[in-house]
Design a protein around this motif. Sequence first.
Motif, PDB file in Angstrom:
ATOM      1  N   VAL A  77       0.838  -1.200   0.000  1.00 19.09           N
ATOM      2  CA  VAL A  77       0.000   0.000   0.000  1.00 19.09           C
ATOM      3  C   VAL A  77       0.872   1.249   0.000  1.00 19.09           C
ATOM      4  N   TRP A 133      -7.752  -1.003   6.502  1.00 19.25           N
ATOM      5  CA  TRP A 133      -7.287  -0.571   5.191  1.00 19.25           C
ATOM      6  C   TRP A 133      -8.374   0.207   4.455  1.00 19.25           C
ATOM      7  N   GLN A 162      -5.808   2.362  -4.068  1.00 20.66           N
ATOM      8  CA  GLN A 162      -5.816   1.650  -2.789  1.00 20.66           C
ATOM      9  C   GLN A 162      -4.673   2.048  -1.866  1.00 20.66           C
ATOM     10  N   GLY A 163      -4.234   3.305  -1.979  1.00 22.57           N
ATOM     11  CA  GLY A 163      -3.167   3.810  -1.143  1.00 22.57           C
ATOM     12  C   GLY A 163      -3.691   4.692  -0.026  1.00 22.57           C
TER      13      GLY A 163
END
Length: 580
Positions: free
Chosen positions: A54, A103, A305-306
């Motif tokens: 990530v 996340w 998705q960071g």
Amino acid sequence: MLSRLYSFMPGLHTLFNYQRQWFADDVRAALSVAAVALPVAIAYAQLTGVNAAVGLYSCVLPMMLYALFGTSKQLIIGPDAATCAVIAAVVTPLAAGDSFKHWQLVITMTAMTGFWCFIASRFKLGVLADFLSKPILMGLLNGVAITIIVGQFSKVFGFTFDERYLLERLGGVPTYLSQTHIPTLLMALFTLGVYFVLKRLKPTWPASMFAIALGAVFVWLFNLEQFEIKTIGTVTGGLPMFNTPVFDVGIIRELVVPALNLAIVSFVSMMLTARSFAAKNGYDIDADKEFRALGIANLASALSQGFAVSGADSRTAVNDDSGGKTQLVSIIAAAIIGVIALFLTAPLEFIPSAALGIVLIIASVHLLDLKAVWQLKFKDKQAFYLASATLFAVLFIGVIPGITLAVLLGLFQFIRTVMRPSDTILGVDIKGVVRSLDETDKAKAVQGVFIYRFNSPLTYFNASYFKRRLLEQYARQKDDTQCVIIDAVPCFTHLDLSVMAMLADLDVIFKKRGIRLELAGRKRQLLSWFKTAGIASGKDGIYIHSDLYIALQKNSVSQHVDEVTMFQSQNSEEINAGNN
């Protein structure tokens, strides 16, 4: 058409007009930036509480898009210690130990931060770059640095903190130290030793990357995991895959204000870095476009998705020191990191957590500057108190409340400055130039005229203070004052009916004392505002002049006419007395 495209994407102007001689410097700088960014991205992913991949995702698209939309040629966008610490502080209690939910919340908060930045750019709020004063930001960053350092002790000594807040953790240090895991501590010391040796022997090499890489090689070669040395574990590479959020939508409410705070702090911190390097290299940056570029970078990070990104001062410094000339540095460095994220993540699983802890501590130590905070005490006590209050707020009540307090302190500081500004008594020097009266005696007061300047825009919440200060300063003048002139340029900036009513009160007060009240500057605006407020101007009300010099000139003529009239009156009386 092309100019509009350049305005929307400033980086294209540089890339479309790229010069061949820049390429070698940009490639060298990109390799240096990538070498520094890789270990930092992985370490900050650990700090945020997500998988190492990530951290890599958070570099690629944001760096590429900032290169196109940003106005700084040197700034490197990426994971930042303060940003990651804020996200972890917000998300960890909400996730309640669920790593996947954690996340997803990180991604959501990142998207919301980008959204706030984008909205701010649309409303041209780049002025917020000046909202948090430097002392407040100093206190904030020092507090965050100390919080990170203490938090990483658990990775370095091999124990787990049970407490969430700094003070409780410090209180339990003696107990935790007795739980030290010796192999983990030795790995941390090995990483620290490699880092300092390389820094001494090869200062230009990326010491953090080599220290982490050697630690990973040792873990792989000697199977050090059998000694319970923790590693970052499996790193899932490849293209980021979008996952549907699994948390209750109501949780988003808990992220709105922290995301707003994070957007402001990230932007202010980024602008400090961008402006310093722009000044060094001789060009200007656009604050509103920088806000938009930061928003786009964060939205891109969320889509890949960071986690949230900001201006990275250490990587920007590496870029500048390596001779990077253009935004192509970011694009090349992002491409290198992208290749590693897609195809070369397998070796990353051997990286020891202790090594990452050391890297984070080193990065936080570089962020730490308590000496600068202490020096403020001798330069500006008010700035020292602001920095100290923010620092202790972060340490005592947490990162998020500390940031909220920093934002409020910035607001209160501004309000206090506007509500209780300085004021000045003006006079004229030997050349006829209007200037402030002070102990140098370069200017002298004009006989019979009192000139007053209020150094802040007048509005309803400082109108009474203005009135009080003007009357106090007037009371200290000689009894021969015939006219009070207010410099209208700095204080009459907009129509406020409360201010107009206060002026009318002052006019009545001075008329009872036989004194004229006059305004100098903004004549057209003031005449319009007087008409709206129903206040008389001119002979029957308050005199309004175009500027101070015209006001003084007309008062000089008026005094001369008064003197002539008085002289003629005296002569007339003498003649009449003689005739009688």
